[in-house]
Design a protein around this motif. Structure first.
Motif, mmCIF file in Angstrom:
data_model
loop_
_atom_site.group_PDB
_atom_site.id
_atom_site.type_symbol
_atom_site.label_atom_id
_atom_site.label_comp_id
_atom_site.label_asym_id
_atom_site.label_seq_id
_atom_site.Cartn_x
_atom_site.Cartn_y
_atom_site.Cartn_z
ATOM 1 N N CYS A 10 -29.275 -34.015 -8.149
ATOM 2 C CA CYS A 10 -28.952 -34.144 -6.455
ATOM 3 C C CYS A 10 -30.681 -34.317 -5.954
ATOM 4 O O CYS A 10 -31.210 -35.357 -6.226
ATOM 5 N N ASP A 11 -30.956 -33.257 -5.246
ATOM 6 C CA ASP A 11 -32.310 -33.399 -4.605
ATOM 7 C C ASP A 11 -33.398 -32.477 -5.096
ATOM 8 O O ASP A 11 -34.348 -32.375 -4.471
ATOM 9 N N GLU A 12 -33.181 -32.179 -6.171
ATOM 10 C CA GLU A 12 -34.216 -31.197 -6.864
ATOM 11 C C GLU A 12 -34.671 -32.048 -8.065
ATOM 12 O O GLU A 12 -33.829 -32.221 -8.993
ATOM 13 N N THR A 13 -36.042 -32.338 -8.547
ATOM 14 C CA THR A 13 -36.396 -32.879 -9.614
ATOM 15 C C THR A 13 -37.032 -31.544 -10.498
ATOM 16 O O THR A 13 -37.985 -31.021 -10.104
ATOM 17 N N ALA A 14 -36.413 -31.427 -11.399
ATOM 18 C CA ALA A 14 -36.960 -30.079 -12.314
ATOM 19 C C ALA A 14 -36.791 -30.248 -13.718
ATOM 20 O O ALA A 14 -36.177 -30.961 -14.419
ATOM 21 N N ALA A 16 -37.884 -27.997 -17.446
ATOM 22 C CA ALA A 16 -38.373 -26.480 -17.948
ATOM 23 C C ALA A 16 -38.290 -26.813 -19.506
ATOM 24 O O ALA A 16 -37.977 -27.497 -19.968
ATOM 25 N N LEU A 17 -39.228 -25.577 -19.916
ATOM 26 C CA LEU A 17 -39.135 -25.307 -21.494
ATOM 27 C C LEU A 17 -38.433 -24.172 -21.651
ATOM 28 O O LEU A 17 -38.930 -23.042 -21.191
ATOM 29 N N VAL A 18 -37.259 -24.023 -22.484
ATOM 30 C CA VAL A 18 -36.569 -22.656 -22.566
ATOM 31 C C VAL A 18 -36.381 -22.084 -23.977
ATOM 32 O O VAL A 18 -36.126 -23.233 -25.002
ATOM 33 N N LYS A 19 -36.595 -21.061 -24.149
ATOM 34 C CA LYS A 19 -36.368 -20.571 -25.777
ATOM 35 C C LYS A 19 -35.025 -19.979 -25.721
ATOM 36 O O LYS A 19 -34.511 -19.176 -24.925
ATOM 37 N N ASP A 20 -34.139 -20.328 -26.714
ATOM 38 C CA ASP A 20 -32.910 -19.925 -26.732
ATOM 39 C C ASP A 20 -32.159 -19.990 -25.357
ATOM 40 O O ASP A 20 -32.397 -21.178 -24.963
ATOM 41 N N ALA A 21 -31.301 -18.972 -25.017
ATOM 42 C CA ALA A 21 -30.770 -19.161 -23.600
ATOM 43 C C ALA A 21 -31.224 -18.187 -22.734
ATOM 44 O O ALA A 21 -30.811 -17.954 -21.574
ATOM 45 N N ASP A 22 -32.435 -17.635 -23.165
ATOM 46 C CA ASP A 22 -32.821 -16.298 -22.434
ATOM 47 C C ASP A 22 -34.261 -16.510 -21.680
ATOM 48 O O ASP A 22 -34.551 -15.748 -20.824
ATOM 49 N N THR A 23 -35.190 -16.885 -22.383
ATOM 50 C CA THR A 23 -36.482 -17.175 -22.054
ATOM 51 C C THR A 23 -36.963 -18.518 -21.374
ATOM 52 O O THR A 23 -36.940 -19.547 -22.301
ATOM 53 N N ILE A 24 -37.643 -18.387 -20.419
ATOM 54 C CA ILE A 24 -38.254 -19.521 -19.737
ATOM 55 C C ILE A 24 -39.758 -19.467 -19.999
ATOM 56 O O ILE A 24 -40.395 -18.588 -19.750
ATOM 57 N N LEU A 25 -40.146 -20.582 -20.697
ATOM 58 C CA LEU A 25 -41.554 -20.796 -21.156
ATOM 59 C C LEU A 25 -42.375 -21.350 -20.086
ATOM 60 O O LEU A 25 -43.544 -21.217 -20.018
ATOM 61 N N ALA A 26 -41.758 -22.228 -19.463
ATOM 62 C CA ALA A 26 -42.422 -23.030 -18.253
ATOM 63 C C ALA A 26 -41.401 -23.699 -17.465
ATOM 64 O O ALA A 26 -40.309 -24.127 -17.984
ATOM 65 N N GLN A 27 -41.630 -23.804 -16.384
ATOM 66 C CA GLN A 27 -40.658 -24.388 -15.404
ATOM 67 C C GLN A 27 -41.448 -25.170 -14.411
ATOM 68 O O GLN A 27 -42.118 -24.482 -13.732
ATOM 69 N N VAL A 28 -40.893 -26.318 -13.832
ATOM 70 C CA VAL A 28 -41.590 -26.938 -12.614
ATOM 71 C C VAL A 28 -40.227 -27.518 -11.696
ATOM 72 O O VAL A 28 -39.563 -28.052 -12.316
ATOM 73 N N VAL A 29 -40.427 -27.467 -10.630
ATOM 74 C CA VAL A 29 -39.382 -27.996 -9.736
ATOM 75 C C VAL A 29 -40.193 -28.527 -8.331
ATOM 76 O O VAL A 29 -40.964 -28.272 -8.077
ATOM 77 N N ALA A 30 -39.593 -29.901 -8.236
ATOM 78 C CA ALA A 30 -40.234 -30.577 -6.917
ATOM 79 C C ALA A 30 -39.006 -30.847 -6.069
ATOM 80 O O ALA A 30 -38.142 -31.523 -6.395
ATOM 81 N N SER A 31 -38.927 -30.194 -4.910
ATOM 82 C CA SER A 31 -37.873 -30.401 -3.883
ATOM 83 C C SER A 31 -38.288 -31.740 -3.206
ATOM 84 O O SER A 31 -38.976 -31.911 -2.900
ATOM 85 N N GLN A 32 -37.310 -32.325 -2.857
ATOM 86 C CA GLN A 32 -37.080 -33.370 -2.026
ATOM 87 C C GLN A 32 -36.564 -33.005 -0.495
ATOM 88 O O GLN A 32 -36.129 -33.850 0.064
#
Ligand code: KG4
Ligand code: ZN
Length: 323
Positions: A10-14, A16-32
């Motif tokens: 939709c209107d967010e370009t996002a 991420a790098l995630v380990k398994d289903a629980d740890t966010i290693l990095a994430q970037v979001v650009a909202s429109q």
């Protein structure tokens, strides 16, 4: 298992790098949001072009934020549906290109499964794993700008829809009433903020009764009632009181319908997931806490930053599909 995930439905370009289903290693979001705000809603052509322009920069930013080497990435995940066709294609093209380059699989993720998977992600990435995880079978309510759907499933990804809205999504009711009142787009967060200063008993909105008592939701009646009523009462009632009452009516319908379904005891669940952008609403969160206590269920509400669209939830869902 390390997943690189892309969300562009939709209107967010996002990304991420995630380990398994629980740890966010990095994430970037650009909202429109700023690009679409001028038009009072998402313009599909603007959305797909903005995704295409931003993804390469976001990918660079993501890899700089994490210390991972490309070789450490095990799979690529992307939102495949539902969403704006042109926007989804941009994310898919990037995911499939990366998959070929890295010689890894590209996993197609259902956006709604992504919203549910946010319940598995750690609330505080710096803390060790304290939170319990949802246990199968799952009952999950996804409330967003496009959906108001209750799902049941014994295995993650294999869900059947138990109840859904017969007309507007609850987020749409927030956004359309907010647009009418000149509160900008999306209006949900602003309504939530203003309503905190209001009296929820100031205006009585009609209780929604569905035909034949079928399980489901309906929000267009409340939306129309709000739009027709406001000009008539605005001299006597403050905007804050009006919005608090409207928000209360939306929240009541969600919890009343889910309570009616739980009371039938057709679903032997011990946990309830409530996810999607509207799950960040303060009153809705409180009401579901009360409902969970009443039915002795463990409630999983993702933290606010994981309720609205993000890529970490897409990576978590891709992992859960195969776990
Ligand atoms: O999940 P999401 O980011 O995108 C979709 O998949 O639709 O949800 C966006 C929706 C919008 O309708 C927005 O107004 C609503 O979530 N929203 C809220 C709040 N924060 C976001 N609605 C009510 N209260 C909030 N605090
Ligand atoms: Zn969403």
């Amino acid at each position: 298992m390390i997943t690189l995930s892309i969300e562009s439905s939709c209107d967010e370009t996002a990304l991420a790098l995630v380990k398994d289903a629980d740890t966010i290693l990095a994430q970037v979001v650009a909202s429109q949001i700023a690009e679409h705000a001028l038009y009072g809603g998402v313009v599909p052509e603007i959305a797909s072009r903005a995704h295409a322009e931003r993804i390469p920069f976001l990918l660079e930013q993501l890899t700089q934020e994490s210390s991972l080497a490309w070789s450490e990435i095990d799979q690529i995940a992307f939102t495949a549906k539902p969403g704006l066709k042109g926007s989804l294609l941009v994310g898919q093209a990037m995911a499939e290109t990366l998959a070929v380059l890295l010689n890894k699989k590209a996993i197609a993720v259902d956006h709604l499964h992504g919203h549910m998977a946010a319940a598995w992600l750690k609330q505080d990435q710096k803390k060790s794993w304290l939170k319990e995880q949802p246990q199968a079978p799952y009952l999950a309510l996804v409330i967003s700008g496009g959906h108001t759907h209750l799902f049941y499933g014994k295995k993650f990804g294999e869900f059947t829809c138990v109840a859904h809205t017969l007309d507007d999504a609850v987020g749409e009711a927030f956004d359309k009433v907010g647009r009418f009142l000149g509160l900008g787009y999306p209006a949900g967060p602003e309504i939530d903020r203003l309503a905190q200063k209001g009296n929820a008993a100031a205006v009585r909105f009609p209780e929604v009764v569905l035909k034949d008592g079928v399980p489901g939701f309906s929000f267009s009646g409340l939306k129309t009632a709000a739009i027709q009523l406001f000009p008539k009462v605005k001299q006597e009632i403050s905007l804050e009181d009006f919005l608090a009452s409207f928000q209360q009516a939306l929240a009541n319908q969600l919890t009343t319908q889910v309570a009616a379904i739980l009371a039938q005891k057709s679903f032997p669940v011990s946990s309830l997931i409530v996810a999607g952008g509207v799950a960040s609403n303060s009153v809705i969160r409180r009401q579901f806490q009360t409902l969970a206590e009443r039915f002795d269920l463990k409630l999983f509400l993702p933290p606010l930053f994981l309720c609205t669209d993000n890529a970490a939830m897409i990576g978590a869902a891709a992992y859960l599909y195969s776990s």
